[in-house]
Design an enzyme around this catalytic site. Structure first.
Site, mmCIF file in Angstrom:
data_model
loop_
_atom_site.group_PDB
_atom_site.id
_atom_site.type_symbol
_atom_site.label_atom_id
_atom_site.label_comp_id
_atom_site.label_asym_id
_atom_site.label_seq_id
_atom_site.Cartn_x
_atom_site.Cartn_y
_atom_site.Cartn_z
ATOM 1 N N ASN A 154 -54.371 46.005 -45.541
ATOM 2 C CA ASN A 154 -53.237 45.256 -46.099
ATOM 3 C C ASN A 154 -52.415 44.706 -44.931
ATOM 4 O O ASN A 154 -51.757 45.474 -44.222
ATOM 5 C CB ASN A 154 -52.404 46.200 -46.985
ATOM 6 C CG ASN A 154 -51.206 45.510 -47.622
ATOM 7 O OD1 ASN A 154 -50.838 44.404 -47.224
ATOM 8 N ND2 ASN A 154 -50.589 46.167 -48.572
ATOM 9 N N CYS B 64 -44.730 41.952 -48.893
ATOM 10 C CA CYS B 64 -46.092 41.434 -49.112
ATOM 11 C C CYS B 64 -46.123 40.155 -49.952
ATOM 12 O O CYS B 64 -47.140 39.463 -50.008
ATOM 13 C CB CYS B 64 -46.971 42.501 -49.745
ATOM 14 S SG CYS B 64 -47.124 43.973 -48.720
ATOM 15 N N HIS C 119 -53.033 38.818 -52.964
ATOM 16 C CA HIS C 119 -52.581 39.635 -51.845
ATOM 17 C C HIS C 119 -53.581 40.777 -51.685
ATOM 18 O O HIS C 119 -53.987 41.406 -52.656
ATOM 19 C CB HIS C 119 -51.176 40.173 -52.132
ATOM 20 C CG HIS C 119 -50.773 41.257 -51.197
ATOM 21 N ND1 HIS C 119 -50.903 41.133 -49.831
ATOM 22 C CD2 HIS C 119 -50.255 42.496 -51.424
ATOM 23 C CE1 HIS C 119 -50.473 42.246 -49.265
ATOM 24 N NE2 HIS C 119 -50.089 43.083 -50.197
#
Ligand code: COA
Length: 337
Positions: free
Chosen positions: A294, A131, A264
């Site tokens: 996500n 990520c 993020h």
């Protein structure tokens, strides 16, 4: 006089060097057509819309079609970024794709994307930092540009996490989605990227992983995402606070100087926690996690693209991007738009 002229020319060289920066000159995003809502998930696993929204802020995510690979999502996002930048494929001289879900073991998704774009013979490679991948890729491209090794870099985050999720595991399958975001980063005589900060600590590799591999034509170990949710949550909150302060300190800036935080998009509670620790109102934070889930390496460029296209981010503003992910990896990029 000779010494003087040497001195003068070295000053010019220094000035020229110090005038070489990188700037984002175009952004693009792509989300697959299929939307999977929390209510859809209620019919797949023992969960509820209320549980998912209250724990994560997510209401829906996008899921790639069976035929869509990371390079296909990347292609759509890249074309939009290049169109916004007014840059043609042959002008791209570096391609970096951040992905944890590549099309295949090799060649890299970046090479496949290069071919699909018709971008010609430029360096192309993938970055695997989960990520944090986009922050890692952007920092790398910035260094290529500042070193004078390229003029126009295409930096992409593209993911098809739907392929590495165990759809019977309610503790993970509700959290992720598919998508791609891209930027064109070009050489400029004014910043641009002010600083980037990358970190990793492999001691924490087991708390978030897809521990499978391929050997003798067979999958070894579990090829699905596993996570210690609570441990990841605490780790993420801690290191994000550290890295945003590191970025501010390096640039002698206060949190109040930041116009936009682009975190993020893992979980609204992690995002709110970072904003709170910075004393930053949520109005200055770009949030897309509710609609995208996500999307790992794609989440920051997707959020950036949304805020650029709707006019929130304006010329001269300070933008702080930060991310954390498996590895563990984390990092931040601070820039002036
Ligand atoms: N629906 C309903 N219940 C669920 C569920 C779901 N989708 N997933 C887990 N649960 C249950 C658990 O089984 C547990 O039940 P129990 O108490 O009977 O054992 C209960 O909910 C609480 O689980 P817990 O893990 O303590 O919840 P939490 O409040 O910590 O939230 C996460 C879980 C995953 C949302 C949270 O830990 C988190 O966001 N972690 C970070 C994840 C992340 O961002 N990862 C990517 C980083 S890049």
């Amino acid at each position: 006089a000779f010494a003087e002229s040497i001195c003068a020319s070295s000053i010019i060289v220094k000035r020229r060097r110090s005038m070489r920066y990188s700037r984002i000159v175009g952004t693009g995003g792509y989300l697959p057509e299929k939307v999977l809502t929390n209510h859809d998930l209620e019919r797949m696993v023992d969960t509820s819309d209320e549980w998912i929204r209250s724990r994560t802020g997510i209401t829906q995510r996008h899921i790639a079609a069976d035929h869509e690979l990371a390079s296909d999502l990347a292609l759509h996002a890249s074309r939009k970024a290049m169109e916004a930048a007014g840059i043609k494929a042959e002008e791209i001289d570096l391609i970096i794709v951040a992905t944890t879900t590549p099309d295949m073991i090799f060649p890299s998704t970046a090479c496949i994307l290069q071919d699909k774009l018709g971008a010609g013979n430029c360096p192309a490679f993938d970055v695997q930092a989960v990520c944090s991948g986009f922050v890692y890729a952007l920092a790398t491209a910035d260094m290529f540009i500042r070193a004078g090794r390229c003029r126009n870099a295409l930096v992409v985050g593209s993911e098809v996490y739907s392929r590495i999720l165990d759809w019977s595991d309610r503790s993970t399958c509700v959290l992720f989605g598919d998508g791609a975001g891209a930027v064109v980063l070009s050489q400029s005589d004014r910043p641009g990227i002010l600083s980037s900060h990358l970190h990793a600590d492999g001691k924490h590799s087991k708390i978030l992983a897809v521990p499978g591999s391929i050997c003798d034509g067979k999958v070894q170990g579990k090829p699905f995402l596993i996570m210690e949710g609570n441990t990841v949550f605490k780790f993420a909150v801690k290191v994000l606070e550290e890295v945003v302060h590191e970025a501010l300190a390096e640039n002698n800036l206060q949190a109040s100087d930041i116009d936009w935080l682009i975190p993020h998009q893992a979980n609204i509670r992690i995002i709110q926690s970072t904003a709170k620790k910075l004393g930053m109102p949520m109005e200055k934070v770009v949030v897309t996690v509710d609609k995208h889930g996500n999307t790992s390496a794609a989440s920051i460029p997707l959020a950036l693209d949304a805020a650029v296209r709707d006019g929130r981010i304006k010329s001269g503003q300070h933008v702080l991007m930060e991310g954390v992910g498996g590895g563990f990896t984390w990092g931040a990029v601070l820039l002036r738009w």
